[in-house]
Write an enzyme that holds these catalytic residues in place. Structure first.
Site, mmCIF file in Angstrom:
data_model
loop_
_atom_site.group_PDB
_atom_site.id
_atom_site.type_symbol
_atom_site.label_atom_id
_atom_site.label_comp_id
_atom_site.label_asym_id
_atom_site.label_seq_id
_atom_site.Cartn_x
_atom_site.Cartn_y
_atom_site.Cartn_z
ATOM 1 N N GLU A 35 -4.097 -55.410 6.502
ATOM 2 C CA GLU A 35 -3.665 -54.027 6.527
ATOM 3 C C GLU A 35 -2.692 -53.903 7.708
ATOM 4 O O GLU A 35 -3.045 -54.288 8.823
ATOM 5 C CB GLU A 35 -4.897 -53.143 6.761
ATOM 6 C CG GLU A 35 -4.678 -51.711 6.465
ATOM 7 C CD GLU A 35 -5.942 -50.895 6.738
ATOM 8 O OE1 GLU A 35 -7.057 -51.454 6.700
ATOM 9 O OE2 GLU A 35 -5.785 -49.689 7.006
ATOM 10 N N ARG A 261 -17.497 -63.244 9.124
ATOM 11 C CA ARG A 261 -16.398 -62.989 10.056
ATOM 12 C C ARG A 261 -16.526 -63.903 11.255
ATOM 13 O O ARG A 261 -17.628 -64.312 11.608
ATOM 14 C CB ARG A 261 -16.484 -61.559 10.608
ATOM 15 C CG ARG A 261 -16.408 -60.464 9.640
ATOM 16 C CD ARG A 261 -16.616 -59.134 10.358
ATOM 17 N NE ARG A 261 -15.417 -58.739 11.094
ATOM 18 C CZ ARG A 261 -14.389 -58.107 10.526
ATOM 19 N NH1 ARG A 261 -14.406 -57.816 9.250
ATOM 20 N NH2 ARG A 261 -13.339 -57.767 11.246
ATOM 21 N N LYS A 271 -9.864 -54.260 14.977
ATOM 22 C CA LYS A 271 -8.554 -53.672 15.262
ATOM 23 C C LYS A 271 -8.684 -52.318 15.940
ATOM 24 O O LYS A 271 -7.886 -51.991 16.816
ATOM 25 C CB LYS A 271 -7.742 -53.560 13.982
ATOM 26 C CG LYS A 271 -6.831 -54.759 13.801
ATOM 27 C CD LYS A 271 -5.902 -54.577 12.639
ATOM 28 C CE LYS A 271 -6.587 -55.031 11.373
ATOM 29 N NZ LYS A 271 -5.796 -54.792 10.179
HETATM 30 P P1 ATP Z 1 -10.711 -55.156 11.578
HETATM 31 O O1 ATP Z 1 -12.170 -55.008 11.372
HETATM 32 O O2 ATP Z 1 -10.341 -55.963 12.786
HETATM 33 O O3 ATP Z 1 -9.962 -53.879 11.489
HETATM 34 P P2 ATP Z 1 -9.964 -55.723 8.916
HETATM 35 O O4 ATP Z 1 -10.851 -56.507 8.072
HETATM 36 O O5 ATP Z 1 -9.927 -54.257 8.667
HETATM 37 O O6 ATP Z 1 -10.226 -56.098 10.412
HETATM 38 P P3 ATP Z 1 -7.588 -56.543 7.621
HETATM 39 O O7 ATP Z 1 -6.182 -56.440 8.060
HETATM 40 O O8 ATP Z 1 -8.018 -55.725 6.469
HETATM 41 O O9 ATP Z 1 -8.479 -56.224 8.886
HETATM 42 O O10 ATP Z 1 -7.965 -58.062 7.401
HETATM 43 C C1 ATP Z 1 -7.257 -58.939 6.577
HETATM 44 C C2 ATP Z 1 -8.146 -60.065 6.179
HETATM 45 O O11 ATP Z 1 -8.633 -60.748 7.330
HETATM 46 C C3 ATP Z 1 -9.357 -59.573 5.412
HETATM 47 O O12 ATP Z 1 -9.548 -60.405 4.299
HETATM 48 C C4 ATP Z 1 -10.482 -59.695 6.400
HETATM 49 O O13 ATP Z 1 -11.689 -59.939 5.745
HETATM 50 C C5 ATP Z 1 -10.034 -60.858 7.278
HETATM 51 N N1 ATP Z 1 -10.613 -60.733 8.613
HETATM 52 C C6 ATP Z 1 -10.506 -59.694 9.466
HETATM 53 N N2 ATP Z 1 -11.218 -59.900 10.583
HETATM 54 C C7 ATP Z 1 -11.799 -61.115 10.454
HETATM 55 C C8 ATP Z 1 -12.675 -61.912 11.269
HETATM 56 N N3 ATP Z 1 -13.098 -61.491 12.465
HETATM 57 N N4 ATP Z 1 -13.062 -63.120 10.801
HETATM 58 C C9 ATP Z 1 -12.634 -63.561 9.611
HETATM 59 N N5 ATP Z 1 -11.823 -62.870 8.799
HETATM 60 C C10 ATP Z 1 -11.399 -61.660 9.197
HETATM 61 MG MG MG Z 2 -9.570 -54.076 6.192
#
Ligand code: ATP
Ligand code: MG
Length: 555
Positions: A35, A261, A271
């Site tokens: 995102e 994660r 984020k």
């Molecule tokens: P955050 O919780 O940091 O806002 P998010 O999942 O909302 O992270 P996205 O930009 O949607 O952030 O993430 C893109 C991809 O990266 C998704 O498939 C998500 O599952 C993966 N991802 C995000 N954070 C992690 C993490 N700590 N470990 C492994 N994969 C991750």
């Molecule tokens: Mg997300």
């Protein structure tokens, strides 16, 4: 860098092996769906290495798709930084970068299809009412009074929503699934909402935006994704993912698989929290070298290979865990120990004058760039009567454990001669300002002729030619292993996470390359910072020589 040679194996790769063997798929198609509401962090690197790594190893493809359904929080600068970071990590996405917003027309048409099938309805309940009707984990929800509105009316109302006739929060489109489902996400989830926001890709075309759960599965299906890999918090949502795909006219059935994660000690990887650190000025920006972002790690001196190796070492499972910072550091240390040229820098300088070295005389010594790798060549080291050494490498008195320079005793200057401390000069506070020495001219590259043993070796730089430099030493950004578990994670910020020292580097590093990292002998691994100027070079400490994470701030 010595990346582990063998392909990783994990439960997801086993599923893929099975799907290829059974003929369910001929080719693997994955995607990485960030995102664009912040910079990528080391947790994203795990997902990137998994998705792109699988595509590489199975001769498949991996799409980069911006999951951009929330225009209020997104920005084109994040779109750009994400592309830069994925490329820097060494991965190539299939064709052009994609956007969920590319599919807004199709998504809207699928929403209409659900309405036509009696599987979606426009709800005018307030947020509060929707929440009350949702029920709890132990109690079923209640049907909305709008749940049985006729198809014709729903089509007309959704058209009005789309035309901007309802205010934000006044109307939403909900999937008609099951208000008694044990999975909360199946209790008639909202799939479209009204939002009057300018979108970085679609401008002002839309005032209704699809929700993540509706968008993600359809985007996967439209792109022909075979294995949609996401983190464990979406485990329940898989029901909704499958429900949407089953109930719309699309002939692709991607499958979602969840993995845990990455959590890393002494930092935060959400984020929302990273945005707060940047916005409230706790760090210098997204690429502050203390940040766990890809941009921060890059500025800190991490190499793409070291991050890929880290992702390989942590593996992919369904188990939640917390990885030690030492794991990440070991990867960059292994890389730099092999690949970083050696150099000398003095972080807390004190002047050393060699009194029996003829005034005005200069010479050029030679030093290997790497102790174990001759192919890295040698460099010239200017040498003269006055040099800088590390203040902590001298003591007026010390016991035998102190293998450095002591008044009245000898020590070897790295790559140069043996010197003996004869006397010192001090300032009014009693600090040593100058150490006067004599040198043994017959000790360049050899032991003293009379068999004297000189055990200690210290580093130095030539005072006449040294370049002034600033050294930024970083410690962990938080004082506790799991700051996210604190009531307010900001309270756990380590106030001493940045220590700045003012010293000198050898003249060879007066205009250092931004691409290289060095091992400053006896000190640590460093890289030049982008804010270096012609007056002053700035070096960021990437990591210490040994696992001294806990000690950096005390050194
Ligand atoms: P955050 O919780 O940091 O806002 P998010 O999942 O909302 O992270 P996205 O930009 O949607 O952030 O993430 C893109 C991809 O990266 C998704 O498939 C998500 O599952 C993966 N991802 C995000 N954070 C992690 C993490 N700590 N470990 C492994 N994969 C991750
Ligand atoms: Mg997300």
């Amino acid at each position: 860098m010595a990346e582990t040679e063998n392909r990783p194996t994990n439960f997801i790769r086993q599923i893929i092996d099975k799907d290829l063997a059974s003929g369910l798929h001929q080719q693997v198609k994955t995607r990485f769906p960030p995102e664009p509401n912040g910079y990528l962090h080391i947790g994203h690197a795990k997902s990137i290495c998994l998705n792109f790594g699988i595509a590489e190893d199975y001769q498949g493809t991996c799409n980069l798709r911006f999951d951009d359904t929330n225009p209020a929080k997104e920005d084109i600068s994040f779109v750009n930084s994400i592309q830069q970071d994925v490329s820097w990590l060494g991965f190539e996405w299939n064709e052009d970068a994609r956007y969920s917003s590319n599919y807004f027309d199709q998504l809207h048409a699928f929403a209409v299809e659900l309405i036509e099938k009696g599987l979606a309805y426009v709800d005018f309940s307030t947020h509060e009412e929707v929440r009350e009707m949702r029920g709890t984990l132990t109690e079923p929800g209640k049907n909305s009074p709008y749940r049985d509105t006729s198809v014709e009316t729903n089509l007309a109302e959704f058209a009005k929503m789309t035309a901007g006739e309802y205010a934000e929060g006044q109307a939403s489109l909900r999937a008609k699934i099951d208000m008694a489902s044990p999975f909360m996400c199946m209790r008639d989830p909202v799939i479209y909402r009204v939002k009057f926001a300018h979108h970085h890709q679609t401008g002002d075309k839309w005032c209704v935006y699809p929700m993540y759960d509706f968008t993600h599965c359809i985007s996967d299906a439209l792109e022909g994704i075979t294995h949609s890999l996401c983190t464990l918090e979406f485990q329940d949502n898989r029901r909704l993912y499958d429900w949407v795909i089953e109930n719309i006219s699309i002939d692709c059935t991607p499958r979602q698989y969840e993995f845990s994660r990455l959590n890393l000690e002494y930092t935060v990887l959400s984020k929302r929290r990273l945005i707060q650190l940047v916005d409230e000025g706790h760090v210098e920006g997204w690429d502050d070298p203390r940040m766990p972002t890809i941009a921060g790690l890059r500025r800190r001196g991490y190499t793409p290979g070291s991050i890929r190796e880290f992702c390989k070492r942590i593996g992919v499972t369904k188990m939640d865990n917390m990885v030690e910072m030492g794991m990440l550091e070991a990867c960059i240390r292994d890389d730099l120990n092999t690949n970083a040229p050696r150099a000398m820098a003095v972080l807390e300088p004190v002047k050393l004058i060699i009194e029996n070295y003829p005034e005005g005389e200069r010479e050029t010594l030679s030093a290997p760039n790497h102790p174990n790798d001759e192919s890295m060549g040698t460099r010239s080291l200017p040498f003269g009567r006055e040099i800088w050494i590390e203040a902590e490498d001298f003591r007026e008195e010390a016991n035998k454990k102190f293998k450095r320079l002591v008044l009245g005793k000898e020590v070897r200057l790295r790559n140069a001669y043996v010197v003996k401390a004869e006397r010192v000069e001090k300032d009014e506070q009693g600090n040593v300002t100058t150490i006067y020495c004599t040198y043994d001219a017959d000790t360049l590259g050899k032991d003293p002729a009379d068999g004297r043993k000189v055990k200690g070796v210290i580093h130095w730089v030539d005072a006449a030619t040294a370049a002034p430099a600033q050294f930024r030493l970083y410690d962990r950004l938080f004082n506790v292993p799991n700051p996210a578990a604190q009531e307010d994670f900001v309270d756990a910020i380590n106030e001493d996470s940045l220590v700045i020292k003012q010293g000198y580097v050898e003249s060879n590093l007066a205009n250092p390359s931004q691409e290289l990292a060095w091992q400053f002998e006896r000190t640590g691994y460093f890289c030049a910072d982008k804010n270096s100027t012609s007056e002053q070079v700035i070096f960021n400490q990437t990591v210490g020589l040994r696992d001294t994470w806990a000690k950096i701030s005390n050194s």
